[in-house]
Design a protein around this motif. Structure first.
Motif, PDB file in Angstrom:
ATOM      1  N   LEU A   1       0.818  -1.199   0.000  1.00  0.00           N
ATOM      2  CA  LEU A   1       0.000   0.000   0.000  1.00  0.00           C
ATOM      3  C   LEU A   1       0.860   1.259   0.000  1.00  0.00           C
ATOM      4  N   SER A   2       2.134   1.133   0.406  1.00  0.00           N
ATOM      5  CA  SER A   2       3.030   2.297   0.436  1.00  0.00           C
ATOM      6  C   SER A   2       3.503   2.700  -0.958  1.00  0.00           C
ATOM      7  N   MET A   3       3.135   1.931  -1.988  1.00  0.00           N
ATOM      8  CA  MET A   3       3.503   2.292  -3.373  1.00  0.00           C
ATOM      9  C   MET A   3       2.517   3.331  -3.892  1.00  0.00           C
ATOM     10  N   LYS A   4       2.733   4.567  -3.500  1.00  0.00           N
ATOM     11  CA  LYS A   4       1.812   5.635  -3.884  1.00  0.00           C
ATOM     12  C   LYS A   4       2.387   6.514  -4.979  1.00  0.00           C
ATOM     13  N   ASN A   5       3.676   6.405  -5.236  1.00  0.00           N
ATOM     14  CA  ASN A   5       4.324   7.282  -6.207  1.00  0.00           C
ATOM     15  C   ASN A   5       4.471   6.554  -7.540  1.00  0.00           C
ATOM     16  N   ILE A   6       3.339   6.359  -8.197  1.00  0.00           N
ATOM     17  CA  ILE A   6       3.261   5.599  -9.442  1.00  0.00           C
ATOM     18  C   ILE A   6       2.653   6.504 -10.511  1.00  0.00           C
ATOM     19  N   GLN A   7       3.317   6.580 -11.670  1.00  0.00           N
ATOM     20  CA  GLN A   7       2.792   7.364 -12.781  1.00  0.00           C
ATOM     21  C   GLN A   7       2.341   6.412 -13.890  1.00  0.00           C
ATOM     22  N   ASN A   8       1.180   6.647 -14.435  1.00  0.00           N
ATOM     23  CA  ASN A   8       0.620   5.858 -15.543  1.00  0.00           C
ATOM     24  C   ASN A   8       0.659   4.351 -15.266  1.00  0.00           C
ATOM     25  N   PRO A   9       0.020   3.910 -14.203  1.00  0.00           N
ATOM     26  CA  PRO A   9       0.071   2.491 -13.840  1.00  0.00           C
ATOM     27  C   PRO A   9      -0.473   1.556 -14.925  1.00  0.00           C
ATOM     28  N   SER A  10      -1.315   2.063 -15.818  1.00  0.00           N
ATOM     29  CA  SER A  10      -1.836   1.200 -16.883  1.00  0.00           C
ATOM     30  C   SER A  10      -0.732   0.779 -17.851  1.00  0.00           C
ATOM     31  N   ASN A  11       0.435   1.419 -17.795  1.00  0.00           N
ATOM     32  CA  ASN A  11       1.585   1.039 -18.618  1.00  0.00           C
ATOM     33  C   ASN A  11       2.670   0.338 -17.801  1.00  0.00           C
ATOM     34  N   ILE A  12       2.262  -0.219 -16.673  1.00  0.00           N
ATOM     35  CA  ILE A  12       3.172  -1.001 -15.830  1.00  0.00           C
ATOM     36  C   ILE A  12       2.641  -2.433 -15.801  1.00  0.00           C
ATOM     37  N   PHE A  13       3.485  -3.374 -16.221  1.00  0.00           N
ATOM     38  CA  PHE A  13       3.081  -4.768 -16.365  1.00  0.00           C
ATOM     39  C   PHE A  13       3.950  -5.618 -15.436  1.00  0.00           C
ATOM     40  N   ILE A  14       3.283  -6.332 -14.522  1.00  0.00           N
ATOM     41  CA  ILE A  14       3.977  -7.047 -13.449  1.00  0.00           C
ATOM     42  C   ILE A  14       3.680  -8.539 -13.572  1.00  0.00           C
ATOM     43  N   GLY A  15       4.734  -9.346 -13.587  1.00  0.00           N
ATOM     44  CA  GLY A  15       4.587 -10.797 -13.704  1.00  0.00           C
ATOM     45  C   GLY A  15       4.134 -11.451 -12.404  1.00  0.00           C
ATOM     46  N   LYS A  16       4.254 -12.773 -12.370  1.00  0.00           N
ATOM     47  CA  LYS A  16       3.887 -13.562 -11.185  1.00  0.00           C
ATOM     48  C   LYS A  16       5.005 -13.489 -10.148  1.00  0.00           C
ATOM     49  N   TYR A  17       4.637 -13.621  -8.887  1.00  0.00           N
ATOM     50  CA  TYR A  17       5.582 -13.740  -7.772  1.00  0.00           C
ATOM     51  C   TYR A  17       6.533 -12.554  -7.644  1.00  0.00           C
ATOM     52  N   VAL A  18       6.094 -11.366  -8.021  1.00  0.00           N
ATOM     53  CA  VAL A  18       6.925 -10.166  -7.895  1.00  0.00           C
ATOM     54  C   VAL A  18       6.643  -9.535  -6.530  1.00  0.00           C
ATOM     55  N   LYS A  19       7.717  -9.099  -5.855  1.00  0.00           N
ATOM     56  CA  LYS A  19       7.564  -8.445  -4.549  1.00  0.00           C
ATOM     57  C   LYS A  19       8.253  -7.087  -4.587  1.00  0.00           C
ATOM     58  N   PHE A  20       7.553  -6.081  -4.072  1.00  0.00           N
ATOM     59  CA  PHE A  20       8.078  -4.724  -4.020  1.00  0.00           C
ATOM     60  C   PHE A  20       8.327  -4.329  -2.574  1.00  0.00           C
ATOM     61  N   GLY A  21       9.439  -3.654  -2.339  1.00  0.00           N
ATOM     62  CA  GLY A  21       9.687  -3.057  -1.032  1.00  0.00           C
ATOM     63  C   GLY A  21       8.870  -1.782  -0.889  1.00  0.00           C
ATOM     64  N   SER A  22       8.941  -1.206   0.283  1.00  0.00           N
ATOM     65  CA  SER A  22       8.179   0.020   0.544  1.00  0.00           C
ATOM     66  C   SER A  22       8.793   1.205  -0.190  1.00  0.00           C
ATOM     67  N   ASP A  23       7.997   2.219  -0.361  1.00  0.00           N
ATOM     68  CA  ASP A  23       8.429   3.505  -0.917  1.00  0.00           C
ATOM     69  C   ASP A  23       9.015   3.408  -2.321  1.00  0.00           C
ATOM     70  N   MET A  24       8.487   2.529  -3.143  1.00  0.00           N
ATOM     71  CA  MET A  24       8.910   2.424  -4.545  1.00  0.00           C
ATOM     72  C   MET A  24       8.392   3.628  -5.333  1.00  0.00           C
ATOM     73  N   VAL A  25       9.148   4.000  -6.350  1.00  0.00           N
ATOM     74  CA  VAL A  25       8.738   5.025  -7.304  1.00  0.00           C
ATOM     75  C   VAL A  25       8.822   4.386  -8.687  1.00  0.00           C
ATOM     76  N   ILE A  26       7.720   4.399  -9.432  1.00  0.00           N
ATOM     77  CA  ILE A  26       7.726   3.872 -10.797  1.00  0.00           C
ATOM     78  C   ILE A  26       7.046   4.895 -11.696  1.00  0.00           C
ATOM     79  N   TYR A  27       7.825   5.471 -12.623  1.00  0.00           N
ATOM     80  CA  TYR A  27       7.303   6.459 -13.563  1.00  0.00           C
ATOM     81  C   TYR A  27       7.280   5.886 -14.969  1.00  0.00           C
TER      82      TYR A  27
END
Length: 189
Positions: free
Chosen positions: A29-55
């Motif tokens: 839930l801490s992944m709040k700094n995301i731009q254009n999430p519809s262009n982000i494609f995530i596979g199976k078994y992926v884990k993100f740490g806190s405070d990620m930024v994806i533009y």
């Protein structure tokens, strides 16, 4: 029980905004700094740490393949300012953004506070050490560290590929089962 159901519901809502999210991937839930999430494609078994930024942008994608793990505070960018072209219209940069996709291969481990720049492909099984600025492609199975980033070794590809084929991803949901083993080496008694 209610907390578990509420968490499950929030996770489903969080996953819906992305281009795609594979099974068993964890988006905190801490992944709040995301731009254009519809262009982000995530596979199976992926884990993100806190405070990620994806533009991502409307013209560029971030593709993260199965089984990759990100430590906290990582940043992924798919665009950069135009600062050096024949038609530059202002300084230090103009209104044009230059965009390129970012691809992260299967089973990658991205350390704390890594910055991944536009146009980079990180190969299958690569490990990127904490604090790296990844400005060029990382080969399959490479272990990279530093800034500027440099290759220090390669993983055993046959072991990695065997585990990948069997989908033996690190999906440890119970930290009580973690093992801590002292390495024998220069600091051992």
């Amino acid at each position: 029980m209610i907390n578990k159901l509420l968490f499950s519901y929030i996770m489903k809502l969080n996953k819906k905004k992305f281009g795609s999210v594979g099974d068993n991937s964890v988006i905190p839930l801490s992944m709040k700094n995301i731009q254009n999430p519809s262009n982000i494609f995530i596979g199976k078994y992926v884990k993100f740490g806190s405070d990620m930024v994806i533009y991502a942008t409307i013209n560029s994608k971030v593709i993260i393949k199965d089984g990759s793990i990100f430590a906290p505070r990582c940043k992924i960018f798919t665009s950069n300012h135009n600062y050096d072209s024949f038609d530059l219209q202002s300084i230090p940069y103009d209104h044009i953004n230059l965009v390129e996709d970012v691809v992260i291969g299967e089973g990658c481990w991205i350390g704390d506070s890594v910055i991944i720049l536009p146009g980079v492909t990180i190969g299958k099984g690569a490990i990127v050490g904490s604090g790296c600025v990844v400005s060029k492609d990382v080969p399959n199975y490479a272990v990279v560290v530093g800034n500027p980033m440099r290759i220090v070794k390669y993983r055993d590809s046959s072991t990695f590929d065997k585990l990948l084929l069997e989908e033996k991803f690190n999906i440890n949901k119970n930290n009580n089962k973690k093992k801590f083993v002292r390495r024998l080496g220069k600091n051992s008694d």
